[in-house]
Design an enzyme around this catalytic site. Structure first.
Site, short mmCIF file in Angstrom:
data_model
loop_
_atom_site.label_atom_id
_atom_site.label_comp_id
_atom_site.label_asym_id
_atom_site.label_seq_id
_atom_site.Cartn_x
_atom_site.Cartn_y
_atom_site.Cartn_z
N LYS A 182 0.91 -1.32 0.00
CA LYS A 182 0.08 0.10 -0.13
C LYS A 182 0.75 1.17 -0.12
O LYS A 182 1.75 1.50 0.78
CB LYS A 182 -0.83 0.09 1.30
CG LYS A 182 -2.02 -0.82 1.15
CD LYS A 182 -3.19 -0.35 2.20
CE LYS A 182 -4.23 -1.32 2.36
NZ LYS A 182 -5.16 -0.83 3.48
N GLU A 234 1.44 -0.70 16.54
CA GLU A 234 1.07 -1.61 15.35
C GLU A 234 1.86 -3.12 15.65
O GLU A 234 1.14 -4.05 15.21
CB GLU A 234 1.71 -1.22 14.13
CG GLU A 234 1.29 0.22 13.81
CD GLU A 234 -0.12 0.27 12.89
OE1 GLU A 234 -0.40 -1.09 12.84
OE2 GLU A 234 -0.39 1.23 12.53
N ASN A 246 -6.87 -3.06 9.92
CA ASN A 246 -7.44 -1.97 10.24
C ASN A 246 -7.77 -1.91 11.69
O ASN A 246 -8.38 -0.65 12.06
CB ASN A 246 -8.49 -1.45 9.28
CG ASN A 246 -7.94 -1.06 7.82
OD1 ASN A 246 -7.03 -0.52 7.91
ND2 ASN A 246 -8.41 -1.61 6.79
N HIS A 300 -8.03 1.32 13.52
CA HIS A 300 -7.61 2.17 12.49
C HIS A 300 -8.86 3.07 12.21
O HIS A 300 -8.64 4.64 11.73
CB HIS A 300 -6.92 1.64 11.33
CG HIS A 300 -5.59 1.15 11.49
ND1 HIS A 300 -5.12 0.57 12.05
CD2 HIS A 300 -4.58 2.01 10.78
CE1 HIS A 300 -3.70 0.35 12.44
NE2 HIS A 300 -3.30 1.31 11.28
N HIS A 310 0.73 8.66 14.16
CA HIS A 310 -0.31 7.49 13.71
C HIS A 310 -0.30 6.57 14.84
O HIS A 310 -1.38 5.96 15.06
CB HIS A 310 0.20 7.27 12.27
CG HIS A 310 -0.71 5.95 11.67
ND1 HIS A 310 -1.75 6.16 11.42
CD2 HIS A 310 -0.39 4.64 11.54
CE1 HIS A 310 -2.43 4.83 11.05
NE2 HIS A 310 -1.42 3.98 11.19
#
Lengths: 373, 373
Positions: free
Chosen positions: A148, A190, A249, A252, A271
């Protein structure tokens, strides 16, 4: 510089298959792999911070090994570089190096550089090969893997981009030694996400070992390699995000909304911090809907807190906006499908699933409670 | 509006296969095909000229048939819209319509709109489906077929873009009735290109029938359908331009250089005119190298002249730059591979081939002669 043997995580995507190399001081091995790609010339894209810390040494190593590297393309550090303007400049600067089709772009930097340079590689000359050299924990465990790429629009994060797989990922975990503590923590959100998605065992292991991961012991390499493997498995099942990939996700949908509300101001929220709040919220929301035990939601929040990550709307410096603002920010998210809300929810730690057709009123009521808690 | 049955040219690209519909007043049939794509909402991109001439009728026909079309995204007419700035605005405007993944972008316009909107469709939400409704002869026979999309960079034409196949192409040849004569002529250069590449018979047929093609008789539909078939055959053999597809660049290496030199100023030179000069030059250069008969080069030039197209450097209003400037403009062309020049040359009409490793000095000497002829 000492060079060691990396852990190798294969990403078996057929014609677009590639390897992720993970380990301390693995640049030497990385350069050998780059040479095997048979490139004529390399355009290296990096940001100002990484440029001053690492670029010279890396370019020298490439050049010493016979790889022709053009003058580096240096972009400003920070999320604001994921813009149309910096993309345009990056593409033009890559073209100015006179690399040709079949040559290589190297993205040396964190998630911003990877997303930006990867996207530029996807569209310069309608597609060039590229190698990710992620220099942040976030980029090593997430954004450099899976293809991505993209930039932000005023309508939302990552709304413009391409699926463009790298030819190789070189995750040198020694580079993370120079990372500010806050960035390391943000990337760690993450890492534990992979435990929360489908591996209770990995989450428990993280609870035990997070200090060694931060300190740079062999646990760091293990954590990065596990994360890459976990992500690669999902990406191989669903390269273009038509199904299972949405699991990644977790945390997210809330997280992106918060980033949008603070206008991607990294001083307020990076983030990984937004994802940390989103992860805690996804579990509290799941508990509220009776899907998972309140104990699990508490355990997730406690671990995030113990490493120093935010977990609540109230933790956003300067405020997280109204419930309506958050809801509105969520409905422009890419994960919206035909007007209904899709969330990643959990039946427990390591038991996440894709929940379609969520009732917007339930989300609103949950957010209202979050504000008043 | 009367609706007739279109000619159908299939483009068998596996998972990315699509049909090209060609004919007069085929919008009704086109809308039926669009409905079969199962879209929820459509974002239509067009330019100011096409918007005032055709958009209202087309949007009404779509709406009357139950297709939900958002307010059209209208860009300025002309090559200057193939810019980073207009691309950014187009992406944002498409996002503002709140179309989602799985929805559709329609590119209604000439080559500029097709390249721009197709590229925007390729990158908005990392890829949306799109339908080409080409409104110029050039777009109908060339740019709308084959999936090449993109914008220009200061470094050269189409240097930033994506391979993104449309889901359907609707080439309504009646729309060409409103085209200025100059645009029709320019598009015609691409039509005869297909004859020059590999069909002497089609070139001869064009020599006989060009007036009917311009006048809008059934010969126009035949010429458009033949061109699309010819292009589709090449694209299917080589979707990503690693080999044979380069044949389609006959006349384009010289042509792109000229466009670059006039800074894409359409008042001086439109793409098809540059290609016309390039075609004539490719044949004269081939003759000079002893590859094809001078008679063939003469016949190509004569036909281009008879329809009113330019064939010489001297025909470029305001001048075509020096030999050095032309050479420099050519070496930044995408078709440059590892520093050598690649040209499409011909052994005769309908006998074109890819010539690698061309000697730059030979090209320079040829251009010098062209200037002094």
């Amino acid at each position: 510089m000492t060079t060691s043997k990396p852990l190798i995580v294969p990403v078996p995507l057929g014609a677009r298959a590639y390897d992720i190399l993970v380990g301390r001081n693995i640049l030497g091995e990385g350069v050998e792999q780059i040479k095997k790609l048979g490139v004529r010339k390399v355009a290296l894209v990096t940001d100002e911070n990484v440029h001053s810390l690492h670029a010279e040494r890396i370019i020298k190593t490439l050049a010493d090994n016979g790889v022709d590297v053009a003058a580096p393309v240096v972009v400003p550090a920070g999320e604001s570089s994921k813009s149309y303007a910096v993309l345009a400049k990056t593409c033009d600067d890559i073209l100015a190096t006179r690399v040709e089709r079949g040559d290589l772009v190297i993205a040396l930097g964190g998630g911003v550089v990877g997303d930006l340079a990867g996207f530029a590689a996807a569209i310069v000359r309608r597609g060039m090969r590229f190698v990710q050299m992620p220099t942040s924990l976030l980029a090593q465990v997430d954004s450099s893997v899976g293809g991505k790429t993209g930039i932000n629009s005023s309508h939302g994060k990552n709304l413009v981009g391409a699926f463009h797989q790298p030819s190789l990922v070189i995750a040198d975990t020694a580079i993370l030694d120079t990372l500010p503590e806050r960035e390391l923590r943000a990337g760690y959100a993450e890492v534990i996400k992979y435990g929360l998605i489908n591996s209770e065992r990995f989450f428990f292991w993280c609870e035990e070992n997070w200090q060694q991961i931060f300190a740079g012991g062999p646990e760091r390499d293990e954590a990065v390699a596990h994360s890459c493997r976990a992500k690669a498995e999902v990406v191989v099942r669903d390269e273009f995000e038509n199904g299972d990939r949405a699991l990644l996700n977790l945390g997210h949908t809330f997280g992106h909304a918060l980033e949008r509300i603070v206008k991607y101001d990294n001083a307020r929220l990076v983030h990984g911090e937004a994802v940390a709040i989103g992860l805690a919220q996804a579990f509290r929301f799941s508990a509220r809907l009776g899907l998972c035990a309140g104990q699990d939601a508490g355990r997730v929040e406690a671990h995030l807190k113990s490493v120093g990550l935010p977990t609540r709307l109230q933790d956003v410096p300067g405020g997280a906006g109204s419930v309506d603002a958050i809801l509105d920010a969520m409905t422009q998210d890419k994960k919206v499908k035909a007007g209904t809300l899709t969330f990643i929810l959990a039946k427990g730690i390591g038991k996440s699933f894709i929940a379609h057709d969520l009732n917007k009123a339930d989300v609103a009521a949950f957010l209202m409670d979050e504000w008043n808690s």
